[in-house]
Scaffold this active site. Structure first.
Site, PDB file in Angstrom:
ATOM      1  N   ASP A  57       0.816  -1.215   0.000  1.00  0.00           N
ATOM      2  CA  ASP A  57       0.000   0.000   0.000  1.00  0.00           C
ATOM      3  C   ASP A  57       0.848   1.263   0.000  1.00  0.00           C
ATOM      4  O   ASP A  57       2.058   1.225   0.213  1.00  0.00           O
ATOM      5  CB  ASP A  57      -0.968  -0.003   1.202  1.00  0.00           C
ATOM      6  CG  ASP A  57      -0.319  -0.535   2.486  1.00  0.00           C
ATOM      7  OD1 ASP A  57       0.917  -0.500   2.573  1.00  0.00           O
ATOM      8  OD2 ASP A  57      -1.052  -0.973   3.381  1.00  0.00           O
TER       9      ASP A  57
ATOM     10  N   GLU B  20      -9.616  -2.277   5.218  1.00  0.00           N
ATOM     11  CA  GLU B  20     -10.269  -2.034   6.499  1.00  0.00           C
ATOM     12  C   GLU B  20     -11.465  -2.977   6.663  1.00  0.00           C
ATOM     13  O   GLU B  20     -11.933  -3.575   5.681  1.00  0.00           O
ATOM     14  CB  GLU B  20     -10.742  -0.575   6.545  1.00  0.00           C
ATOM     15  CG  GLU B  20      -9.626   0.462   6.370  1.00  0.00           C
ATOM     16  CD  GLU B  20      -8.753   0.644   7.617  1.00  0.00           C
ATOM     17  OE1 GLU B  20      -8.548  -0.336   8.374  1.00  0.00           O
ATOM     18  OE2 GLU B  20      -8.264   1.766   7.827  1.00  0.00           O
TER      19      GLU B  20
END
Ligand code: F6R
Length: 241
Positions: A66, A142
């Site tokens: 990421d 998430e």
């Protein structure tokens, strides 16, 4: 899942490093998926030591999980800067073989598709290193992230913004968006190595290992992966049955 509980994070990181350097012996052009944050720092230190003792990273390719949206690669808090400082600049790896998503790309969907294509062109990820968020995230997937999600722009939760403020001088400086490999992308790695250290990870680790496979705990998706090893210290393992 194979779960290995060590007394300390140091011991767990040494074992994880050995797993990687052993793979490097048989596969010199190893493709590694890499994470940032506090958790892999000891592992990276061990890999640097191994390189100083002769392990050869000259053919290794890497793909990071990421990057923050809006931070240019040279920004002091970008994950590219983190990786250069804590790993790449201390290995005999070729800079062009290291990949971190570009958080400033104008066309994010195109960037994400190209990132997935680059992973596929490298033959897929051999070993994916993962940390875990206190909310169970892997990469920046998430809670609520679909288990078949791919590389895309994601919105960081309040919990993650709070957790990551420690790397910035103020909460308002933490970018709210990131580009992250998806859970589905991660599950395609041939092997996953999840590291969990410290008491603040114990709840997320319990949900990931003993809870149901659910988007509520993105790390729980690793239960369906064919070859995942979890290295924990005692504090992170404390809530496991
Ligand atoms: C970062 C990443 C995240 C972290 C997680 C834990 O590249 O993939 O999932 O692994 O947020 O962060 P630390 O290790 O700082 O507790």
């Amino acid at each position: 899942m194979e779960v290995i509980v060590c007394k300390t994070a140091e011991e767990a990181s040494r074992l994880a490093a050995t797993l990687i350097t052993d793979a490097l012996q048989t596969t010199p052009a190893l493709v590694l998926g890499l994470a940032t944050g506090s958790t892999p720092l000891l592992l990276y230190r061990e890999l640097i030591k191994a390189c100083q003792s002769g392990a050869d990273f000259s053919r290794v390719r890497t793909f990071n999980l990421d990057e923050y949206c809006g931070l240019p690669p040279e920004h002091p808090h970008s994950y590219r800067t983190f990786m250069n400082a804590h790993l790449f600049s201390n290995l005999n790896i070729r800079p062009e073989n290291t990949h971190v998503p570009d958080g400033t790309a104008d066309n994010l969907p195109a960037l994400c598709a190209a990132y997935e294509a680059a992973i596929a062109a490298a033959g897929g990820i051999d070993i994916q290193v993962l940390g875990i968020g206190s909310n169970g995230h892997i990469g920046f997937n998430e809670p609520g992230s679909p288990l078949d999600s791919r590389t895309r722009r994601v919105t960081l939760t309040e919990q993650t913004l709070r957790d990551n403020t420690r790397f910035f001088s103020a909460r308002e400086e933490v970018p709210r968006y990131a580009i992250s490999m998806g859970v589905g992308t991660i599950l395609e790695a041939k092997k996953c190595v999840l590291l969990g250290f410290g008491a603040n990870k114990a709840r997320a680790i319990k949900a990931a290992i003993e809870g149901p496979v659910s988007p509520d705990s993105p790390a729980s998706a690793l239960q369906v992966h064919r070859d995942t090893v979890v290295f924990l210290d005692e504090a992170a393992a404390a809530k496991l049955q």
